[in-house]
Enzyme design. Structure first.
Site, PDB file in Angstrom:
ATOM      1  N   CYS A 152      -1.323  -3.998   5.754  1.00  0.00           N
ATOM      2  CA  CYS A 152      -0.106  -4.803   5.900  1.00  0.00           C
ATOM      3  C   CYS A 152       1.129  -3.909   5.907  1.00  0.00           C
ATOM      4  CB  CYS A 152      -0.020  -5.836   4.781  1.00  0.00           C
ATOM      5  SG  CYS A 152      -0.200  -5.148   3.118  1.00  0.00           S
ATOM      6  N   THR A 211      -0.655   4.893  -1.716  1.00  0.00           N
ATOM      7  CA  THR A 211      -0.888   4.131  -0.486  1.00  0.00           C
ATOM      8  C   THR A 211      -1.051   5.115   0.666  1.00  0.00           C
ATOM      9  OG1 THR A 211       0.011   2.551   1.114  1.00  0.00           O
ATOM     10  CG2 THR A 211       1.620   3.826  -0.123  1.00  0.00           C
ATOM     11  N   GLY A 212      -1.973   4.803   1.533  1.00  0.00           N
ATOM     12  CA  GLY A 212      -2.171   5.639   2.717  1.00  0.00           C
ATOM     13  C   GLY A 212      -1.403   5.121   3.918  1.00  0.00           C
TER      14      GLY A 212
END
EC number: 1.2.1.12
Length: 335
Positions: A152, A211-212
């Site tokens: 997202c 987070t990637g």
């Protein structure tokens, strides 16, 4: 063209909202759902009532072992192993893999055993090609049978980055996403061996997390590979997140020019994916926002002509689920 016949594996937050979005958009038909952890009656209840997005407006019933939504029958399965799900029996050619478990290509390919022809993973994947609507879906080719809709956050960040990079050039950047709580978090402090901070109570804390999403932008926009990275703060809200992107630009500009560029993209090349606002908005104003990215013109700042901070909102549930539906429609068009 006949609409794609779709199965959903995993009826969690994204699985349920993909079904809602599919019904609203009417560009695909969900014919089957597989979830080994939810019985049929509970499945109907979970689809009908949603604490964030509200009660489902249509009719929801169960009959003869099937879920009936707006009079349309959906076949229900409860298999743990994707290879055991008889997708062909229900007529499902496409599968939305939304368990969050089978994100590797090899695992997602198990759906082919039951007759699926294409698998769209609703999460980032280490080895399946990732596509972000409005950014690189034009690179999809029909020989790709397992693809990822990315995350997202990547769906919010990539359109923003694409517009800025094409106009001004991005030399390097750091992203922070202030991210709403998700189902993997704990309501109170609990065990989380791989991520100690992630095990702390979601409702009581701001939790730094990895987070990637920013690095993944380099996969969908290869020219930016290695130029972006980022981190997340998980915060005690139920939905809607916000990207804070700080970038060094290759060419000099003004913040007014950046605003004009974003507004033009939102009205033209990125319409439906990117939106633009100058209003004094807060996170709840974006619950059930369908766009991937809403540029907040009033929140960004500029230090000098090549160094700026840009802010964009996204409904990490509803916006993303709509992109899953859009990506399937795009894939189906090219078959």
């Amino acid at each position: 063209m006949t609409v794609p016949q779709v199965g959903i594996n995993g009826f969690g937050r994204i699985g349920r909202l993909v079904l809602r979005a599919a019904i609203e958009k009417d560009t695909m038909s969900v014919v089957a759902i597989n979830d080994p952890f939810i019985d049929l009656e509970y499945m109907a209840y979970m689809f009908k009532f949603d604490s964030t997005h509200g009660r489902y407006a249509g009719s929801v019933e169960t009959k003869d072992g099937k879920l009936i939504v707006n009079g349309k029958s959906i076949t229900i399965y409860g298999h743990r192993d994707p290879a055991e799900i008889p997708w062909a029996e229900a007529g499902a050619d496409y599968v939305v893999e939304s368990t969050g478990v089978f994100t590797l290509k090899e695992k997602a390919e198990k759906h082919f055993t039951g007759g699926a022809k294409k698998v769209i993973i609703s999460a980032p994947s280490k080895d399946a090609p990732m596509f972000v609507c409005g950014v690189n879906e034009d690179k999809y080719t029909p020989d790709l049978n397992v693809i990822s809709n990315a995350s997202c956050t990547t769906n919010c960040l990539a359109p923003l980055v694409k517009v800025i990079h094409e106009k001004y050039g991005i030399e390097e950047g750091l992203m922070t996403t202030v991210h709403a709580t998700t189902a993997t978090q704990k309501t109170v402090d609990g065990p989380s061996q791989k991520d100690w901070r992630g095990g702390r109570g979601a409702g009581a804390n701001i939790i730094p997390s990895s987070t990637g999403a920013a690095k993944a932008v380099g996969k969908v926009l290869p020219e930016l590979n290695g130029k972006l990275t980022g981190m997340a703060f998980r915060v005690p809200t139920s939905d809607v997140s916000v990207v804070d992107l700080t970038v060094r630009l290759a060419t000099e500009t003004s913040y007014d020019d950046i605003k004009a560029t974003m507004k033009a993209a939102a009205e033209d090349s990125m319409k439906g994916i990117l939106k633009y606002t100058e209003e004094a908005v807060v996170s709840t104003d974006f619950i059930h926002e369908e766009a991937s990215c809403v540029f907040d013109a009033g929140a960004g700042i500029m230090l000098n002509s090549r160094f700026c901070k840009l802010v964009a909102w996204y409904d990490n549930e509803w916006g993303y689920s709509n992109r899953v539906v859009d990506l399937i429609a795009h894939v189906a068009k090219l078959q």
